[in-house]
Design an enzyme around this catalytic site. Structure first.
Site, PDB file in Angstrom:
ATOM      1  N   HIS A 277      26.822   4.475  27.389  1.00  0.00           N
ATOM      2  CA  HIS A 277      26.024   5.722  27.313  1.00  0.00           C
ATOM      3  C   HIS A 277      26.890   6.942  27.632  1.00  0.00           C
ATOM      4  O   HIS A 277      27.984   6.824  28.182  1.00  0.00           O
ATOM      5  CB  HIS A 277      24.808   5.677  28.246  1.00  0.00           C
ATOM      6  CG  HIS A 277      25.091   5.565  29.714  1.00  0.00           C
ATOM      7  ND1 HIS A 277      25.169   4.348  30.374  1.00  0.00           N
ATOM      8  CD2 HIS A 277      25.326   6.514  30.652  1.00  0.00           C
ATOM      9  CE1 HIS A 277      25.402   4.571  31.652  1.00  0.00           C
ATOM     10  NE2 HIS A 277      25.515   5.876  31.859  1.00  0.00           N
TER      11      HIS A 277
ATOM     12  N   HIS B  70      29.314  12.426  32.130  1.00  0.00           N
ATOM     13  CA  HIS B  70      30.195  11.245  32.206  1.00  0.00           C
ATOM     14  C   HIS B  70      30.055  10.376  30.967  1.00  0.00           C
ATOM     15  O   HIS B  70      29.092  10.494  30.212  1.00  0.00           O
ATOM     16  CB  HIS B  70      29.913  10.412  33.470  1.00  0.00           C
ATOM     17  CG  HIS B  70      28.561   9.771  33.524  1.00  0.00           C
ATOM     18  ND1 HIS B  70      27.438  10.420  33.994  1.00  0.00           N
ATOM     19  CD2 HIS B  70      28.159   8.539  33.149  1.00  0.00           C
ATOM     20  CE1 HIS B  70      26.405   9.595  33.930  1.00  0.00           C
ATOM     21  NE2 HIS B  70      26.797   8.455  33.417  1.00  0.00           N
TER      22      HIS B  70
ATOM     23  N   GLU C 248      32.395   6.185  33.973  1.00  0.00           N
ATOM     24  CA  GLU C 248      31.614   5.136  34.629  1.00  0.00           C
ATOM     25  C   GLU C 248      31.909   3.830  33.922  1.00  0.00           C
ATOM     26  O   GLU C 248      32.021   3.797  32.690  1.00  0.00           O
ATOM     27  CB  GLU C 248      30.114   5.452  34.525  1.00  0.00           C
ATOM     28  CG  GLU C 248      29.193   4.391  35.120  1.00  0.00           C
ATOM     29  CD  GLU C 248      27.725   4.716  34.945  1.00  0.00           C
ATOM     30  OE1 GLU C 248      27.383   5.671  34.239  1.00  0.00           O
ATOM     31  OE2 GLU C 248      26.902   4.001  35.532  1.00  0.00           O
TER      32      GLU C 248
HETATM   33  C1  LIG Z   1      24.888   4.960  38.673  1.00  0.00           C
HETATM   34  C2  LIG Z   1      23.546   5.399  38.179  1.00  0.00           C
HETATM   35  C3  LIG Z   1      23.589   6.025  36.787  1.00  0.00           C
HETATM   36  C4  LIG Z   1      23.966   4.970  35.756  1.00  0.00           C
HETATM   37  O1  LIG Z   1      24.302   5.328  34.615  1.00  0.00           O
HETATM   38  O2  LIG Z   1      23.854   3.764  36.099  1.00  0.00           O
HETATM   39  C5  LIG Z   1      24.546   7.199  36.730  1.00  0.00           C
HETATM   40  O3  LIG Z   1      25.392   7.363  35.890  1.00  0.00           O
HETATM   41  S1  LIG Z   1      24.376   8.296  38.041  1.00  0.00           S
HETATM   42  C6  LIG Z   1      25.552   9.626  37.668  1.00  0.00           C
HETATM   43  C7  LIG Z   1      25.715  10.484  38.885  1.00  0.00           C
HETATM   44  N1  LIG Z   1      26.611   9.864  39.852  1.00  0.00           N
HETATM   45  C8  LIG Z   1      27.908  10.202  39.895  1.00  0.00           C
HETATM   46  O4  LIG Z   1      28.379  11.066  39.184  1.00  0.00           O
HETATM   47  C9  LIG Z   1      28.752   9.447  40.906  1.00  0.00           C
HETATM   48  C10 LIG Z   1      30.236   9.772  40.728  1.00  0.00           C
HETATM   49  N2  LIG Z   1      30.474  11.210  40.897  1.00  0.00           N
HETATM   50  C11 LIG Z   1      31.132  11.687  42.004  1.00  0.00           C
HETATM   51  O5  LIG Z   1      31.568  10.956  42.878  1.00  0.00           O
HETATM   52  C12 LIG Z   1      31.307  13.194  42.069  1.00  0.00           C
HETATM   53  O6  LIG Z   1      30.366  13.823  41.212  1.00  0.00           O
HETATM   54  C13 LIG Z   1      32.740  13.686  41.675  1.00  0.00           C
HETATM   55  C14 LIG Z   1      33.762  13.108  42.662  1.00  0.00           C
HETATM   56  C15 LIG Z   1      33.083  13.277  40.264  1.00  0.00           C
HETATM   57  C16 LIG Z   1      32.760  15.188  41.766  1.00  0.00           C
HETATM   58  O7  LIG Z   1      32.275  15.523  43.030  1.00  0.00           O
HETATM   59  P1  LIG Z   1      32.074  17.054  43.424  1.00  0.00           P
HETATM   60  O8  LIG Z   1      31.336  17.761  42.334  1.00  0.00           O
HETATM   61  O9  LIG Z   1      31.527  17.165  44.794  1.00  0.00           O
HETATM   62  O10 LIG Z   1      33.573  17.478  43.509  1.00  0.00           O
HETATM   63  P2  LIG Z   1      34.208  18.811  43.088  1.00  0.00           P
HETATM   64  O11 LIG Z   1      33.216  19.848  42.725  1.00  0.00           O
HETATM   65  O12 LIG Z   1      35.196  19.116  44.160  1.00  0.00           O
HETATM   66  O13 LIG Z   1      34.987  18.387  41.746  1.00  0.00           O
HETATM   67  C17 LIG Z   1      36.328  17.922  41.854  1.00  0.00           C
HETATM   68  C18 LIG Z   1      36.961  18.245  40.522  1.00  0.00           C
HETATM   69  O14 LIG Z   1      36.369  17.376  39.530  1.00  0.00           O
HETATM   70  C19 LIG Z   1      35.729  18.179  38.546  1.00  0.00           C
HETATM   71  N3  LIG Z   1      34.499  17.487  38.183  1.00  0.00           N
HETATM   72  C20 LIG Z   1      33.425  17.268  38.958  1.00  0.00           C
HETATM   73  N4  LIG Z   1      32.488  16.588  38.263  1.00  0.00           N
HETATM   74  C21 LIG Z   1      32.996  16.382  37.036  1.00  0.00           C
HETATM   75  C22 LIG Z   1      32.524  15.760  35.840  1.00  0.00           C
HETATM   76  N5  LIG Z   1      31.295  15.203  35.795  1.00  0.00           N
HETATM   77  N6  LIG Z   1      33.318  15.731  34.749  1.00  0.00           N
HETATM   78  C23 LIG Z   1      34.552  16.304  34.796  1.00  0.00           C
HETATM   79  N7  LIG Z   1      35.095  16.924  35.873  1.00  0.00           N
HETATM   80  C24 LIG Z   1      34.294  16.958  36.980  1.00  0.00           C
HETATM   81  C25 LIG Z   1      35.456  19.523  39.168  1.00  0.00           C
HETATM   82  O15 LIG Z   1      35.385  20.496  38.171  1.00  0.00           O
HETATM   83  C26 LIG Z   1      36.664  19.669  40.059  1.00  0.00           C
HETATM   84  O16 LIG Z   1      37.747  20.085  39.272  1.00  0.00           O
HETATM   85  P3  LIG Z   1      38.681  21.293  39.788  1.00  0.00           P
HETATM   86  O17 LIG Z   1      39.634  21.544  38.663  1.00  0.00           O
HETATM   87  O18 LIG Z   1      39.317  20.766  41.057  1.00  0.00           O
HETATM   88  O19 LIG Z   1      37.737  22.448  40.062  1.00  0.00           O
HETATM   89 CO   LIG Z   2      25.581   6.695  33.860  1.00  0.00          CO
END
Ligand SMILES: CC[C@H](C(=O)O)C(=O)SCCNC(=O)CCNC(=O)[C@H](O)C(C)(C)COP(=O)(O)OP(=O)(O)OC[C@H]1O[C@@H](n2cnc3c(N)ncnc32)[C@H](O)[C@@H]1OP(=O)(O)O
Ligand SMILES: [Co+2]
Length: 152
Positions: A7, A79, A130
């Protein structure tokens, strides 16, 4: 290692509005909303002929989507979910190659009832990845073709 695209996750500020757009404007098959409090999201899956779209809105104050939506208030692609046959094997291979697995590296049960892990977007061309395990584990948790520790 990675297989099918399971997905594409899209973070949205208004899940009902996004679902209506996919159902009414785009004519897609849209499922019912499901709360996933352990993941801080409410999701609706849109079923396409060759994959799914996971529409997600934040659930709770600690949602991982909150930061994303602060930087993209109208929403955006969040993602990509790829399927792997053995998520522990995939994790260990990725870690050996220097990829960052998010969280403590323990697979968690995702929206499809299967183990999932996330890989840091900075390691994969700016895309949050993911991984979802596709083959159900046998009852004893054994994996085909892998030596199993002697049972106590
Ligand atoms: C699991 C259930 C369901 C399923 O399908 O089964 C799901 O998919 S649930 C989906 C939601 N859950 C998650 O996303 C869990 C994993 N995500 C994380 O751990 C955080 O969101 C993380 C670490 C990716 C980002 O955390 P946070 O936003 O707090 O960190 P920052 O703002 O400091 O970001 C760091 C850096 O990464 C870039 N960033 C953040 N999110 C994304 C993204 N989705 N895609 C691409 N890049 C992303 C952000 O812009 C920062 O970049 P920088 O250049 O340092 O500014
Ligand atoms: Co998902």
């Amino acid at each position: 290692m990675i297989g099918r695209l399971n997905h594409v996750g899209i973070a949205v500020p208004d899940l009902a509005a996004a679902a209506a757009q996919y159902r009414d404007t785009l004519g897609a098959e849209v499922g019912a909303p499901r709360d996933l409090p352990e993941h801080g999201v409410t999701v609706i899956f849109v079923t396409l002929p060759n994959t799914k779209i996971e529409l997600m809105q934040p659930l709770g104050a600690a949602s991982p989507l909150s930061g994303f939506l602060r930087s993209a208030p109208a929403g955006g692609m969040h993602h990509l979910c790829y399927e792997v046959p053995d998520i522990v094997d995939a994790r260990d291979r990725l870690v050996r190659q220097g990829a960052r697995v998010l969280g403590d590296g323990t697979p968690r049960i995702g929206a499809h009832g299967r183990p999932v892990l996330f890989l840091h977007p900075k390691d994969f061309a700016g895309c949050l990845i993911e991984l979802e395990e596709t083959e159900p584990r046998p009852a004893d948790g054994a994996r085909a073709g892998r030596p199993q520790p002697a049972r106590p």
